[in-house]
Design an enzyme around this catalytic site. Structure first.
Site, PDB file in Angstrom:
ATOM      1  N   LYS A 187       0.960  -1.674   0.350  1.00 43.87           N
ATOM      2  CA  LYS A 187       0.051  -0.010   0.163  1.00 43.87           C
ATOM      3  C   LYS A 187       0.218   1.821   0.344  1.00 43.87           C
ATOM      4  O   LYS A 187       1.015   1.481   0.925  1.00 43.87           O
ATOM      5  CB  LYS A 187      -0.524   0.014   1.727  1.00 43.87           C
ATOM      6  CG  LYS A 187      -1.918   0.893   1.485  1.00 43.87           C
ATOM      7  CD  LYS A 187      -2.433   2.174   2.476  1.00 43.87           C
ATOM      8  CE  LYS A 187      -1.316   2.403   3.121  1.00 43.87           C
ATOM      9  NZ  LYS A 187      -1.532   3.962   1.845  1.00 43.87           N
ATOM     10  N   GLU A 263      10.267   0.924   9.711  1.00 44.47           N
ATOM     11  CA  GLU A 263      11.176   2.283   9.733  1.00 44.47           C
ATOM     12  C   GLU A 263      10.567   2.969  10.171  1.00 44.47           C
ATOM     13  O   GLU A 263       9.762   4.135   9.137  1.00 44.47           O
ATOM     14  CB  GLU A 263      11.742   2.190   8.260  1.00 44.47           C
ATOM     15  CG  GLU A 263      12.390   1.310   8.109  1.00 44.47           C
ATOM     16  CD  GLU A 263      14.124   1.230   8.254  1.00 44.47           C
ATOM     17  OE1 GLU A 263      14.402   1.968   9.199  1.00 44.47           O
ATOM     18  OE2 GLU A 263      15.273  -0.186   8.148  1.00 44.47           O
ATOM     19  N   CYS A 297      13.711  11.023   6.247  1.00 42.32           N
ATOM     20  CA  CYS A 297      13.887  10.624   8.557  1.00 42.32           C
ATOM     21  C   CYS A 297      14.775  10.827   8.501  1.00 42.32           C
ATOM     22  O   CYS A 297      15.768  11.048   9.444  1.00 42.32           O
ATOM     23  CB  CYS A 297      13.248   9.246   8.385  1.00 42.32           C
ATOM     24  SG  CYS A 297      13.819   7.933   7.478  1.00 42.32           S
ATOM     25  N   GLU A 394      10.187  16.293  14.295  1.00 44.95           N
ATOM     26  CA  GLU A 394      10.973  16.321  12.841  1.00 44.95           C
ATOM     27  C   GLU A 394       9.983  17.340  11.628  1.00 44.95           C
ATOM     28  O   GLU A 394       8.741  17.327  12.190  1.00 44.95           O
ATOM     29  CB  GLU A 394      10.397  15.227  12.228  1.00 44.95           C
ATOM     30  CG  GLU A 394      10.770  13.909  12.366  1.00 44.95           C
ATOM     31  CD  GLU A 394      10.961  12.694  10.948  1.00 44.95           C
ATOM     32  OE1 GLU A 394       9.725  12.075  11.249  1.00 44.95           O
ATOM     33  OE2 GLU A 394      11.912  12.283  10.793  1.00 44.95           O
TER      34      GLU A 394
HETATM   35  P1  ADP Z   1       3.764  10.611   7.296  1.00 46.81           P
HETATM   36  O1  ADP Z   1       4.250  11.195   8.042  1.00 46.81           O
HETATM   37  O2  ADP Z   1       5.260  10.444   5.682  1.00 46.81           O
HETATM   38  O3  ADP Z   1       2.506  10.929   6.457  1.00 46.81           O
HETATM   39  P2  ADP Z   1       2.461   8.356   7.887  1.00 46.81           P
HETATM   40  O4  ADP Z   1       2.792   7.905   9.083  1.00 46.81           O
HETATM   41  O5  ADP Z   1       1.439   8.730   8.512  1.00 46.81           O
HETATM   42  O6  ADP Z   1       3.809   9.032   7.815  1.00 46.81           O
HETATM   43  O7  ADP Z   1       2.219   7.814   6.892  1.00 46.81           O
HETATM   44  C1  ADP Z   1       3.036   6.397   5.936  1.00 46.81           C
HETATM   45  C2  ADP Z   1       2.667   5.528   5.873  1.00 46.81           C
HETATM   46  O8  ADP Z   1       1.709   4.988   6.823  1.00 46.81           O
HETATM   47  C3  ADP Z   1       1.390   5.762   4.001  1.00 46.81           C
HETATM   48  O9  ADP Z   1       1.240   5.046   3.993  1.00 46.81           O
HETATM   49  C4  ADP Z   1      -0.087   5.625   5.147  1.00 46.81           C
HETATM   50  O10 ADP Z   1      -1.051   5.963   4.057  1.00 46.81           O
HETATM   51  C5  ADP Z   1      -0.466   5.001   6.142  1.00 46.81           C
HETATM   52  N1  ADP Z   1      -0.466   4.186   7.321  1.00 46.81           N
HETATM   53  C6  ADP Z   1      -1.065   6.091   8.255  1.00 46.81           C
HETATM   54  N2  ADP Z   1      -2.535   5.544   8.971  1.00 46.81           N
HETATM   55  C7  ADP Z   1      -2.757   4.022   8.344  1.00 46.81           C
HETATM   56  C8  ADP Z   1      -3.053   2.859   9.062  1.00 46.81           C
HETATM   57  N3  ADP Z   1      -3.534   3.463  10.598  1.00 46.81           N
HETATM   58  N4  ADP Z   1      -3.437   2.018   9.121  1.00 46.81           N
HETATM   59  C9  ADP Z   1      -1.978   1.568   8.194  1.00 46.81           C
HETATM   60  N5  ADP Z   1      -1.440   2.240   6.650  1.00 46.81           N
HETATM   61  C10 ADP Z   1      -1.251   3.510   7.142  1.00 46.81           C
END
Ligand code: ADP
Length: 490
Positions: A187, A263, A297, A394
């Site tokens: 995803k 990560e 990061c 960050e």
């Molecule tokens: P960033 O701050 O880099 O956007 P996130 O952790 O929000 O970091 O997002 C990183 C990935 O995790 C993206 O693909 C996002 O869609 C996914 N993501 C965010 N929330 C969830 C969740 N509750 N379950 C699964 N994947 C998630």
């Protein structure tokens, strides 16, 4: 903009796959939902892409499950050949992949082309690792049994990637999964799905069998992924993203005791000692800070400069930062693109305003703009007080905050005063000090007199709340392998 580049933009967006890739088929989302993909340099919509429902996610994982047994049995040399062909195709398609990435994510074309090459390198690296999966054979200490130890693929894996390196964060997970013989559902971040869909096309063209890699784009990440994590079908989650989401996913993974690779966030320090080569340190700071416009990061988030050289360092850095050309990543000579979206741009502004409010001085930059897109000017701040939010959060943007230090022990404590531990950078020409500091700082990686550490052949990862596991190197494939021990009677 030249008409040639305009034509290229239109062509790559038109040609990009916009459907889900499940079981070797390109298909719409059940229910027909779509989501918009934006160009962050203008804010305009580039195109729409199928937006998966939880049912689509389930289909993808079932496809991965169905393909797992045969894929695990495929000779390593054949799995390696798929990866090697994909590596070649990525180079053949480098210009188009780079353009697509620049359009959906904003980074300048030259950096995007660099990421395509970097991303492809994970495929080559893991193609080479695929044929080197080893085991063991030994006599039990008491002499009454034989031990055979072999490595087996973990099984169907869930891969979740962020938007900042839309291709490389994918190949870094898909590469070892394929090498190990694991099928997967990936995803991508909803902000940047086009690069990953184009990568699915590469993998299909490289001969990956149906179901081996499935790509599910969705605007409902939690609703789609949580049932898959808890399904009992998936055996592994590899995630790159924020620490907050990573912690939530770790909790979900506990339900079926999934293997996890995480990560997560970082809060890298960039330390310049008084004996460092200052020009080299400025050069390194430009990389550690400005690679990906600071949206990494690994980006230097706190810059500790020895009091005796901070003035000179700050002047030199500000001069370089002030000369950078900001603009649409597709335009000639642009070195800094927009932030990925308005939220990200506003967060950078908020952190700078907070630091300035607390007493930091702006040496250069310090403002949003120019134009319609989500731009922020390359910025150097001096004398950032330690209570400023940016010491603990960050920044994820082109902002270099400097603060002076006096003693080695003081700076080591400052570096370690964070819940994160991904990477830190140290500049000094004193070998003994370099090694002592590198050993005393708490992080999975250290850049010694260099501003970039990422390399597909090296183990990338963090300690503390920066994560679990390592990607790349000779250990990256282990994240997708289980160890089986067979005890045999003498
Ligand atoms: P960033 O701050 O880099 O956007 P996130 O952790 O929000 O970091 O997002 C990183 C990935 O995790 C993206 O693909 C996002 O869609 C996914 N993501 C965010 N929330 C969830 C969740 N509750 N379950 C699964 N994947 C998630």
């Amino acid at each position: 903009m030249t008409s040639a580049s305009q034509e290229h933009e239109t062509r790559v967006v038109d040609a990009a796959p916009k459907k889900l890739y499940i079981n070797g088929q390109w298909r719409d989302a059940r229910g027909g939902r779509v989501l918009n993909v934006h160009d962050p340099s203008t804010g305009s919509v580039l195109c729409t892409v199928a937006d998966a429902s939880p049912e689509d996610g389930r289909d993808a994982l079932e496809a991965a499950q169905a393909a797992q047994k045969d894929f695990a049995a495929m000779p390593p040399r054949k799995r390696a050949a798929i990866l090697m062909r994909a590596f070649e195709l990525m180079h053949e398609r480098q210009d188009d992949l780079a353009m697509l990435m620049t359009l959906e994510m904003g980074k300048p074309l030259a950096e995007a082309a660099g990421e395509v090459a970097y991303a492809a390198e994970f495929f080559r690296h893991f193609a080479e690792e695929a044929t080197r999966i080893s085991g063991g054979y030994q006599t039990a200490p008491a002499g009454n049994a034989r031990f055979v130890v072999r490595k087996e693929p973990v099984g169907p894996s869930l891969l979740i990637t962020p938007w900042n390196f839309p291709l490389a964060m994918g190949t870094r997970k898909i590469g070892p999964a394929i090498a190990a013989g694991c099928t997967s559902v990936l995803k991508p971040a909803e902000l940047t799905p086009l690069s990953m869909l184009a990568l699915a096309q590469v993998l299909e063209d490289a001969g990956a069998p149906p179901g081996v890699v499935n790509i599910v784009v969705t605007s409902s990440a939690g609703q789609v992924m949580e049932p898959l994590i808890r399904s009992g079908i998936a055996r592994k989650l590899s995630f790159t993203g924020s620490t907050a989401v990573g912690k939530k996913l770790l909790e979900q993974c506990a339900d079926k005791v999934l293997r996890t690779s995480m990560e997560l966030g970082g809060n890298a320090a960039f330390v310049v000692f008084e004996d460092a080569d200052l020009d080299q340190a400025v050069e390194g700071a430009m990389l550690a800070k400005m690679r990906n416009s600071g949206e990494a990061c690994t980006a230097a988030n706190r810059m500790f400069i020895h009091r005796s050289v901070i003035h000179e360092f700050s002047e030199k850095l500000a001069q370089r930062m002030g000369q950078l050309k900001v603009g649409r990543g597709v335009d000639e000579g642009v070195q800094v693109g927009p932030m990925v979206d308005a939220t990200q741009r506003d967060k950078v502004k908020e952190l700078v305003d907070d630091a300035v409010g607390a007493g930091a001085k702006v040496v250069v930059g310090g403002e949003t703009g120019p134009g319609e897109g989500y731009f922020y000017q390359p910025t150097v701040l001096r004398d950032v007080p330690r209570e400023a939010r940016m010491w603990t959060e960050e920044i994820f943007g082109p902002v270099a905050p400097l603060t002076p230090f006096d003693a080695e022990t003081e700076v080591v404590d400052l570096v370690n005063d964070t819940e994160y531990g991904l990477v830190n950078y140290v500049y000094t020409n004193d070998l003994t000090r370099a090694l002592r500091v590198a050993e005393n700082i708490e992080s999975g990686m250290v850049g010694l007199n260099q501003g970039v550490v990422s390399n597909p052949a090296a183990p990338f990862g963090g300690v503390k709340e920066s994560g679990l596991g390592r990607e790349g190197g000779d250990t990256g494939i282990d994240e997708f392998l289980e160890t089986k021990y067979i005890g045999i009677a003498m």
